[in-house]
Motif scaffolding. Structure first.
Motif, short mmCIF file in Angstrom:
data_model
loop_
_atom_site.label_atom_id
_atom_site.label_comp_id
_atom_site.label_asym_id
_atom_site.label_seq_id
_atom_site.Cartn_x
_atom_site.Cartn_y
_atom_site.Cartn_z
N MET A 23 -133.89 38.86 -35.04
CA MET A 23 -132.58 38.22 -35.07
C MET A 23 -132.59 36.92 -34.28
SD MET A 23 -129.97 41.43 -34.79
CE MET A 23 -128.55 40.39 -34.65
N MET A 24 -133.30 36.88 -33.15
CA MET A 24 -133.35 35.65 -32.36
C MET A 24 -134.09 34.54 -33.10
SD MET A 24 -134.00 37.17 -28.55
CE MET A 24 -134.51 35.61 -27.90
N VAL A 25 -135.14 34.88 -33.81
CA VAL A 25 -135.92 33.88 -34.53
C VAL A 25 -135.18 33.38 -35.76
CG1 VAL A 25 -138.01 33.53 -35.89
CG2 VAL A 25 -138.13 34.68 -33.68
N THR A 26 -134.55 34.27 -36.50
CA THR A 26 -133.93 33.87 -37.76
C THR A 26 -132.48 33.49 -37.60
OG1 THR A 26 -133.30 36.15 -38.28
CG2 THR A 26 -135.43 35.37 -39.08
N HIS A 27 -131.87 33.81 -36.48
CA HIS A 27 -130.44 33.49 -36.34
C HIS A 27 -130.28 32.04 -35.92
CE1 HIS A 27 -126.36 34.67 -36.49
NE2 HIS A 27 -126.13 34.41 -35.21
N SER A 28 -129.22 31.73 -35.31
CA SER A 28 -128.84 30.34 -35.17
C SER A 28 -129.01 29.81 -33.76
CB SER A 28 -127.40 30.19 -35.61
OG SER A 28 -126.59 31.03 -34.84
N HIS A 29 -129.10 28.49 -33.71
CA HIS A 29 -129.13 27.75 -32.46
C HIS A 29 -128.17 26.58 -32.61
CE1 HIS A 29 -132.62 29.98 -31.06
NE2 HIS A 29 -133.09 29.86 -32.27
N GLY A 30 -127.53 26.19 -31.53
CA GLY A 30 -126.58 25.09 -31.59
C GLY A 30 -127.26 23.78 -31.97
N PHE A 31 -126.58 23.00 -32.75
CA PHE A 31 -127.12 21.73 -33.23
C PHE A 31 -125.98 20.77 -33.48
CE2 PHE A 31 -129.02 18.91 -36.41
CZ PHE A 31 -130.21 18.60 -35.77
N GLN A 32 -126.24 19.47 -33.31
CA GLN A 32 -125.22 18.46 -33.55
C GLN A 32 -125.74 17.45 -34.56
OE1 GLN A 32 -124.55 17.00 -29.55
NE2 GLN A 32 -122.51 17.92 -29.59
N LEU A 33 -124.84 16.99 -35.41
CA LEU A 33 -125.12 15.97 -36.40
C LEU A 33 -124.13 14.83 -36.15
CD1 LEU A 33 -126.40 14.93 -39.07
CD2 LEU A 33 -124.64 16.26 -40.27
N GLU A 34 -124.64 13.60 -36.10
CA GLU A 34 -123.78 12.44 -35.88
C GLU A 34 -124.08 11.39 -36.94
OE1 GLU A 34 -122.57 9.35 -32.32
OE2 GLU A 34 -124.57 10.22 -32.29
N ILE A 35 -123.02 10.82 -37.52
CA ILE A 35 -123.13 9.72 -38.47
C ILE A 35 -122.45 8.51 -37.83
CG2 ILE A 35 -122.59 8.90 -40.80
CD1 ILE A 35 -124.30 11.40 -40.90
N ARG A 36 -123.18 7.39 -37.71
CA ARG A 36 -122.64 6.17 -37.08
C ARG A 36 -122.62 5.04 -38.09
NH1 ARG A 36 -121.93 6.74 -31.94
NH2 ARG A 36 -121.60 4.53 -31.60
N ASN A 37 -121.54 4.29 -38.11
CA ASN A 37 -121.42 3.11 -38.96
C ASN A 37 -121.75 1.88 -38.12
OD1 ASN A 37 -120.77 0.96 -40.59
ND2 ASN A 37 -118.77 1.74 -41.18
N GLU A 38 -122.90 1.25 -38.42
CA GLU A 38 -123.28 0.01 -37.76
C GLU A 38 -123.51 -1.08 -38.81
OE1 GLU A 38 -126.41 0.58 -34.89
OE2 GLU A 38 -125.24 2.10 -33.80
N LEU A 39 -122.68 -1.03 -39.86
CA LEU A 39 -122.77 -2.03 -40.92
C LEU A 39 -122.29 -3.38 -40.41
CD1 LEU A 39 -121.40 0.05 -43.91
CD2 LEU A 39 -123.70 -0.91 -43.73
#
Length: 154
Positions: A23-39
């Motif tokens: 369960m520890m290997v296949t379960h989840s870990h916290g993660f962050q996704l960020e999208i930045r606009n530098e156009l």
């Protein structure tokens, strides 16, 4: 003939330890996704939509220097986030922006930062630089960003 007994391993706790480990290997870990606009330039509006198999984060519109962050559980086998990016310079469809395998490529943080620029979509790498004074008795570190082009506009 006698009856065979199943041997007890670790007083019967082996099964419990095995289940918890899986369960520890296949379960989840916290993660962050960020999208930045530098156009920059004439076409500075960014429209994008990100989704996974289970979550649709919806369409968003950002202007330069705006960004959006999401936090979610990252699972080893089935968490894949894709994004569609649309700008006046072009578009990129169904680009993989988050998966377990990509965690190493995002640098030494639990966050993937995608930067949208005039020529395409970049993955921001973070490197840790270590510094010390000339005597060597004071040390500090600093995160330095480095953007790598992943996909040009089509």
């Amino acid at each position: 003939m006698g009856s065979k007994k199943i041997p007890k391993t670790l007083n019967g706790n082996f099964s419990l330890v095995l289940i918890i480990t899986i369960m520890m290997v296949t379960h989840s870990h916290g993660f962050q996704l960020e999208i930045r606009n530098e156009l920059s330039g004439r076409y500075r509006r960014l429209v994008y939509k990100c989704s996974s198999r289970d979550n649709d984060l919806g369409w968003r519109e950002d202007w330069p220097d705006q960004h959006k962050e999401w936090s979610f559980a990252m699972s080893l086998f089935h968490t894949f986030f894709y994004c569609n990016f649309h700008t006046g310079y072009g578009r990129v469809d169904k680009m993989l922006v988050a998966s377990w395998e990509m965690k190493e490529g995002c640098g030494d943080r639990d966050k993937c930062t995608w930067v949208v620029k005039k020529d395409g979509v970049y993955l921001r790498h973070w490197k840790t630089k270590f510094f010390s004074n000339k005597y060597g008795n004071e040390r500090w570190n600093e995160y330095v960003q480095h953007d790598v082009l992943q996909k040009a506009w089509s």
